[in-house]
Scaffold this motif. Structure first.
Motif, short mmCIF file in Angstrom:
data_model
loop_
_atom_site.label_atom_id
_atom_site.label_comp_id
_atom_site.label_asym_id
_atom_site.label_seq_id
_atom_site.Cartn_x
_atom_site.Cartn_y
_atom_site.Cartn_z
N TRP A 152 -104.29 34.68 44.72
CA TRP A 152 -104.46 35.99 44.09
C TRP A 152 -105.00 36.98 45.11
CZ3 TRP A 152 -105.25 36.19 38.29
CH2 TRP A 152 -105.29 37.50 37.83
N VAL A 153 -104.13 37.85 45.59
CA VAL A 153 -104.50 38.83 46.61
C VAL A 153 -104.90 40.14 45.94
CG1 VAL A 153 -103.64 40.15 48.60
CG2 VAL A 153 -102.95 37.75 48.29
N THR A 154 -106.08 40.65 46.32
CA THR A 154 -106.63 41.84 45.69
C THR A 154 -106.66 43.06 46.60
OG1 THR A 154 -108.84 41.14 46.36
CG2 THR A 154 -108.10 40.49 44.14
N SER A 155 -106.70 42.85 47.92
CA SER A 155 -106.79 43.98 48.84
C SER A 155 -106.22 43.62 50.20
CB SER A 155 -108.25 44.45 48.98
OG SER A 155 -109.09 43.36 49.27
N LEU A 156 -105.71 44.64 50.89
CA LEU A 156 -105.10 44.47 52.21
C LEU A 156 -105.47 45.65 53.10
CD1 LEU A 156 -101.40 43.64 51.20
CD2 LEU A 156 -103.06 42.02 52.15
N THR A 157 -105.66 45.37 54.39
CA THR A 157 -105.81 46.43 55.38
C THR A 157 -105.46 45.86 56.74
OG1 THR A 157 -107.22 48.26 56.11
CG2 THR A 157 -108.26 46.08 55.97
N GLU A 158 -105.21 46.75 57.68
CA GLU A 158 -104.92 46.34 59.05
C GLU A 158 -105.96 46.99 59.95
OE1 GLU A 158 -101.02 46.04 61.96
OE2 GLU A 158 -101.19 47.77 60.64
N ASP A 159 -106.52 46.23 60.88
CA ASP A 159 -107.52 46.80 61.78
C ASP A 159 -106.87 47.32 63.06
OD1 ASP A 159 -107.20 44.64 63.56
OD2 ASP A 159 -108.97 43.59 62.83
N SER A 160 -107.66 47.90 63.94
CA SER A 160 -107.13 48.50 65.17
C SER A 160 -106.62 47.46 66.17
CB SER A 160 -108.20 49.38 65.83
OG SER A 160 -109.34 48.59 66.15
N PHE A 161 -106.95 46.19 65.95
CA PHE A 161 -106.49 45.11 66.82
C PHE A 161 -105.16 44.52 66.36
CE2 PHE A 161 -111.17 45.03 66.78
CZ PHE A 161 -111.42 45.37 68.11
N GLY A 162 -104.68 44.98 65.19
CA GLY A 162 -103.42 44.48 64.66
C GLY A 162 -103.55 43.30 63.72
N TYR A 163 -104.80 42.91 63.40
CA TYR A 163 -105.01 41.83 62.43
C TYR A 163 -104.83 42.39 61.02
CZ TYR A 163 -107.19 39.04 66.14
OH TYR A 163 -107.44 38.33 67.29
N LEU A 164 -104.26 41.58 60.15
CA LEU A 164 -104.15 41.91 58.74
C LEU A 164 -105.30 41.23 58.02
CD1 LEU A 164 -102.25 43.21 56.54
CD2 LEU A 164 -101.38 40.90 56.20
N TRP A 165 -106.06 41.98 57.27
CA TRP A 165 -107.18 41.44 56.50
C TRP A 165 -106.75 41.37 55.04
CZ3 TRP A 165 -111.94 40.06 58.67
CH2 TRP A 165 -112.06 40.33 60.03
N VAL A 166 -107.01 40.21 54.42
CA VAL A 166 -106.55 39.94 53.07
C VAL A 166 -107.74 39.55 52.21
CG1 VAL A 166 -104.97 38.56 51.67
CG2 VAL A 166 -104.39 39.07 54.06
N GLY A 167 -108.04 40.38 51.22
CA GLY A 167 -109.08 40.05 50.25
C GLY A 167 -108.46 39.32 49.08
N THR A 168 -109.19 38.34 48.54
CA THR A 168 -108.65 37.55 47.44
C THR A 168 -109.58 37.58 46.24
OG1 THR A 168 -109.69 35.47 48.11
CG2 THR A 168 -107.54 36.00 49.09
N ARG A 169 -109.07 37.12 45.12
CA ARG A 169 -109.83 37.13 43.87
C ARG A 169 -111.00 36.16 43.90
NH1 ARG A 169 -108.64 34.34 38.85
NH2 ARG A 169 -109.83 35.31 37.20
N LEU A 170 -110.78 34.95 44.42
CA LEU A 170 -111.86 33.95 44.45
C LEU A 170 -111.96 33.20 45.77
CD1 LEU A 170 -111.34 32.41 40.88
CD2 LEU A 170 -113.09 34.06 41.59
N GLY A 171 -111.06 33.47 46.72
CA GLY A 171 -111.01 32.71 47.96
C GLY A 171 -111.58 33.42 49.17
N GLY A 172 -112.38 34.46 48.95
CA GLY A 172 -113.01 35.15 50.06
C GLY A 172 -112.06 36.05 50.82
N LEU A 173 -112.33 36.16 52.11
CA LEU A 173 -111.63 37.07 53.00
C LEU A 173 -110.82 36.27 54.01
CD1 LEU A 173 -111.35 40.06 53.94
CD2 LEU A 173 -113.39 39.68 55.33
N ASN A 174 -109.62 36.74 54.32
CA ASN A 174 -108.75 36.11 55.30
C ASN A 174 -108.38 37.13 56.36
OD1 ASN A 174 -107.36 33.41 53.89
ND2 ASN A 174 -108.07 34.94 52.44
N ARG A 175 -108.31 36.67 57.62
CA ARG A 175 -107.81 37.52 58.70
C ARG A 175 -106.55 36.85 59.25
NH1 ARG A 175 -111.54 37.98 63.61
NH2 ARG A 175 -110.52 36.02 64.09
N TYR A 176 -105.43 37.55 59.12
CA TYR A 176 -104.14 37.01 59.56
C TYR A 176 -103.84 37.49 60.97
CZ TYR A 176 -99.11 36.24 59.81
OH TYR A 176 -97.86 35.85 60.20
N ASN A 177 -103.53 36.54 61.85
CA ASN A 177 -103.15 36.85 63.21
C ASN A 177 -101.62 36.85 63.28
OD1 ASN A 177 -102.43 36.72 65.95
ND2 ASN A 177 -104.32 35.64 66.48
#
Length: 182
Positions: A53-78
């Protein structure tokens, strides 16, 4: 049937490469203009997405995708390795993510602002440490509510923090305080 993992889309982001990322209640979907690639948790892969369950998304200046979830915390996608790094709340580690239910993300030059249902966190890119901002009713300079729903930085540099039940706050970084507007 048409490529999307699920029809309830919570958030959409276009990354710097032009791909569309769609966060649903059953996975993260990337659309490159031709086809969908779906990312879901995989118990056999520790570098997969932490929660469906994905709740939020953003991209940082380094090109990583950050993925917020409903119950699984935060993910940083390379995007280079195709791996997800997990940031999960740990009751023993006070410098870990404050809560696993993510509602909002906002990158800046020093780190990532994270809205949760237990206040506002800031992840410092350099130190890898989370700072926590909480509501304390006895302190009028604290956050007005721990139920953070949105985060925004205006053109003047002011950080705004919206809450579910106690209005909006501005954050004063000079004295580490909040001003609530209800």
């Amino acid at each position: 049937e048409e490529g999307l993992s699920q029809s309830s889309v919570n958030v959409i982001l276009q990354d710097r490469a032009g791909s569309l990322w769609l966060g649903t209640q059953d996975g993260l979907n990337r659309y490159d203009g031709y086809s969908f690639k779906i990312y879901k948790p995989d118990v056999d892969d520790p570098n997969s997405l932490s929660d469906r369950w994905v709740t939020s998304l953003t991209e940082d200046s380094f090109g990583y995708l950050w993925v917020g979830t409903r119950l699984g915390g935060l993910n940083r996608y390379n995007p280079v390795t195709g791996e997800f790094k997990h940031f999960i709340h740990d009751n023993i580690d006070l410098e870990s993510l404050g809560n696993n239910q993510i509602s909002a993300l906002l990158p800046d030059e020093k780190g990532m602002w994270i809205g949760t249902d237990y206040g506002l966190d800031f992840f410092n890119y350099e130190t890898g440490v989370f700072s926590h901002y909480r509501a304390f009713p006895e302190n009028p300079s604290s956050l007005s509510s721990n139920l953070v729903t949105t985060i925004f930085r205006d053109s003047g540099g002011t950080l705004w923090v919206g809450t579910l039940n106690a209005g909006v706050n501005t954050y004063n970084e000079n004295n580490n305080s909040f001003q609530a507007y209800k």
